[in-house]
Design a protein around this motif. Structure first.
Motif, PDB file in Angstrom:
ATOM      1  N   GLY A   1      -4.780   4.046  -2.131  1.00 29.39           N
ATOM      2  CA  GLY A   1      -4.042   2.792  -1.991  1.00 29.39           C
ATOM      3  C   GLY A   1      -4.933   1.668  -1.530  1.00 29.39           C
ATOM      4  O   GLY A   1      -4.976   0.588  -2.134  1.00 29.39           O
ATOM      5  N   PHE A   2      -5.692   1.920  -0.457  1.00 29.40           N
ATOM      6  CA  PHE A   2      -6.609   0.893   0.051  1.00 29.40           C
ATOM      7  C   PHE A   2      -7.614   0.493  -1.021  1.00 29.40           C
ATOM      8  O   PHE A   2      -7.903  -0.677  -1.227  1.00 29.40           O
ATOM      9  CB  PHE A   2      -7.374   1.428   1.269  1.00 29.40           C
ATOM     10  N   PHE A   3      -8.136   1.518  -1.725  1.00 29.54           N
ATOM     11  CA  PHE A   3      -9.202   1.263  -2.699  1.00 29.54           C
ATOM     12  C   PHE A   3      -8.698   0.412  -3.862  1.00 29.54           C
ATOM     13  O   PHE A   3      -9.298  -0.616  -4.204  1.00 29.54           O
ATOM     14  CB  PHE A   3      -9.751   2.602  -3.213  1.00 29.54           C
TER      15      PHE A   3
ATOM     16  N   LEU B   1       0.816  -1.202   0.000  1.00 34.30           N
ATOM     17  CA  LEU B   1       0.000   0.000   0.000  1.00 34.30           C
ATOM     18  C   LEU B   1       0.852   1.256   0.000  1.00 34.30           C
ATOM     19  O   LEU B   1       0.502   2.255  -0.609  1.00 34.30           O
ATOM     20  CB  LEU B   1      -0.904   0.005   1.230  1.00 34.30           C
TER      21      LEU B   1
ATOM     22  N   PHE C   1      -6.107  -1.530  -3.989  1.00 36.48           N
ATOM     23  CA  PHE C   1      -5.759  -2.872  -3.525  1.00 36.48           C
ATOM     24  C   PHE C   1      -7.028  -3.715  -3.331  1.00 36.48           C
ATOM     25  O   PHE C   1      -7.076  -4.890  -3.709  1.00 36.48           O
ATOM     26  CB  PHE C   1      -4.956  -2.776  -2.223  1.00 36.48           C
ATOM     27  N   GLY C   2      -8.065  -3.082  -2.767  1.00 41.50           N
ATOM     28  CA  GLY C   2      -9.338  -3.785  -2.587  1.00 41.50           C
ATOM     29  C   GLY C   2      -9.888  -4.277  -3.911  1.00 41.50           C
ATOM     30  O   GLY C   2     -10.311  -5.434  -4.039  1.00 41.50           O
TER      31      GLY C   2
ATOM     32  N   PRO D   1      -3.340   7.955   0.700  1.00 41.61           N
ATOM     33  CA  PRO D   1      -3.636   6.667   1.333  1.00 41.61           C
ATOM     34  C   PRO D   1      -4.977   6.020   0.960  1.00 41.61           C
ATOM     35  O   PRO D   1      -5.001   4.825   0.657  1.00 41.61           O
ATOM     36  CB  PRO D   1      -3.573   6.996   2.821  1.00 41.61           C
ATOM     37  N   PRO D   2      -6.109   6.769   0.930  1.00 40.32           N
ATOM     38  CA  PRO D   2      -7.368   6.093   0.605  1.00 40.32           C
ATOM     39  C   PRO D   2      -7.322   5.401  -0.762  1.00 40.32           C
ATOM     40  O   PRO D   2      -7.836   4.285  -0.920  1.00 40.32           O
ATOM     41  CB  PRO D   2      -8.398   7.234   0.585  1.00 40.32           C
TER      42      PRO D   2
END
Lengths: 257, 194
Positions: free
Chosen positions: A181-183, A31, A185-186, A178-179
């Motif tokens: 990255g999470f998104f 991430l 990857f999800g 950061p958001p």
């Protein structure tokens, strides 16, 4: 015959057991550094070098390390190689060192490396261990580069710093934050799950103890009681099969009478 | 005066603006793995905060007085070994002297050795050139920030159990997307405390 086995160990890490998408290990660097494709390659290559070297050494030492202190011993070996790689990167690729920052030394606690040491290198000879490390490393690098490319394209409109869409679409900076990255990857995990499902393979449900490299050292490996590590289930299933076999053997014996 | 304001801003930065998990991406594994229930999330983050502060108190003097300036390349090896030793010692100490705390936190301690948040914060203290007191408060702030993120996220996840989720997003993907939304809300803190 043997060649094909080695080849399957190598390709295992690239697709079937891709460390980031299938085993969900090493999420922190995945991430954190993937704001650009080139960072993904840098991180991936650094981790691959450490992975191959530490797998080789741990495999050579597998008969000498006492079982009780194996985790500290593995960490020491890994930390040694991380320091070497850190110095090399600092000397020869200072730009990569700058952009990876603290995540370069943090390869030492990257779950992929400890997990492969624990699950593979400590039980297998040197050559397969090296191939396993190489395969896992390539899988890690490929995923990181893909994710870096997606985030760079959406967030800055470039890939490998070459302009692609930046001239006619305003980049969405949120994908570099950061958001994003999470998104991303999800979504990637969802896609890999969808592909796995199509091929009838199990999908990644959650991060549980099954993926945790420290579970060998952890006396209470199942933290949430409703979650059962996949390997436990497998072992239980095998046990059940064996007892069934025994039963059938007994039955056969009985019918002979 | 100046010193106290800087400590307050370090604490605030650790908790809100530079949140360990949601903006620095350290400690993602426990964040996704141990955040299923609010009380386990709480115990885990207490253990992490404790280890972070103690590890900082030990590694900072080691780096400043022993490793600097000739042996700085040993930072990674020394820090990880010191942290592993500290975690073991804390475990033994709690088991022997403070049984109730051991019962509550004991199972999380072995997991913390390989937690990148702990190693990360001890190294960030060095790279950011903080002094000893600032480092301790930085570790405390990071630990509290980790706790805040864990508890908020555990709350969000408990809602996911009953939500109607598209088939292909079930499990890990929706967890990551929920984390993205929590991280998005933390972006709103950017700029506070400067």
């Amino acid at each position: 015959m043997k060649k094909s086995k080695n080849l399957s160990i190598l390709t295992n890490g690239i697709i079937k057991e891709n460390p980031t998408l299938r085993l969900v290990l090493g999420t922190c660097p995945t991430l954190a550094v993937t704001t650009a494709a080139i960072n993904g390659i840098g991180m991936g290559v650094a981790a691959t070098i450490v992975l191959v070297c530490s797998n080789a050494v741990i495999s050579l030492l597998r008969n000498f390390i006492p079982d009780k202190v194996r985790i500290p011993a593995f960490i020491t070996v890994i930390a040694g190689f991380v320091s070497v790689v850190q110095m090399l990167v600092k000397a020869f690729a200072p730009a990569i060192d700058e952009s990876l920052g603290i995540f370069l030394p943090l390869i030492v606690v990257n779950c992929i490396i400890l997990a492969r040491a624990e699950m593979f290198a400590s039980k297998n000879p040197v050559l397969p261990s090296i191939l396993d490390g190489l395969g896992m490393g390539i899988g890690f690098t490929a995923t990181l580069t893909l994710m870096g490319a997606i985030r760079e394209l959406l967030g800055a409109g470039t890939i490998f710093s070459l302009p692609v869409t930046s001239e006619f679409i305003d980049p969405m900076i949120i994908f570099l934050l950061p958001p994003g990255g999470f998104f991303v990857f999800g979504i990637l995990v969802a896609l890999s799950n969808a592909l796995a499902k199509k091929q009838g393979k199990p999908i990644v449900e959650h991060l549980g103890c099954a993926n945790c490299p420290s579970r060998g050292a952890c006396q209470n490996a199942v933290l949430d009681s409703e979650e059962k590590p996949a390997e436990c289930e497998k072992a239980e299933a095998e046990k059940a099969e064996k007892t069934e076999e025994v039963k059938t053997v007994e039955k056969v014996g009985g019918s002979d009478e | 005066m100046n010193n106290t304001t800087s400590i307050v801003s370090i604490l605030l930065a650790g908790i809100l603006t530079n949140n360990m998990v949601l903006s620095k991406f350290l400690g993602i594994c426990p964040f996704l793995g141990v955040s299923k229930k609010v009380n386990t999330a709480f115990s885990m983050s207490i253990a992490v905060t404790l280890v972070m502060v103690i590890a900082t108190a030990v590694t900072w003097p080691i780096y400043t007085y022993l490793l600097y300036p000739n042996f700085t390349y040993l930072e990674t090896v020394v820090f990880i070994l010191v942290i592993a030793a500290i975690v073991q010692l804390i475990e033994v100490f709690l088991k022997k002297f403070i049984k109730p705390i051991y019962n509550a936190l004991g199972i999380y301690l072995p997991l913390i050795t390989t937690n990148c948040a702990v190693l990360g914060i001890t190294m960030l203290n060095i790279t950011d050139e903080l002094n000893f007191v600032q480092s301790l408060f930085n570790a405390l702030g990071a630990g509290l920030g980790f706790m805040l993120a864990m508890i908020l996220f555990a709350g969000v996840r408990s809602k996911l159990d009953t939500a109607d989720i598209p088939e292909f997003l079930k499990g890990l993907p929706i967890t990551l997307i929920a984390a993205a939304l929590v991280a998005l809300s933390f972006l709103g803190f950017a700029g506070i405390g400067g």
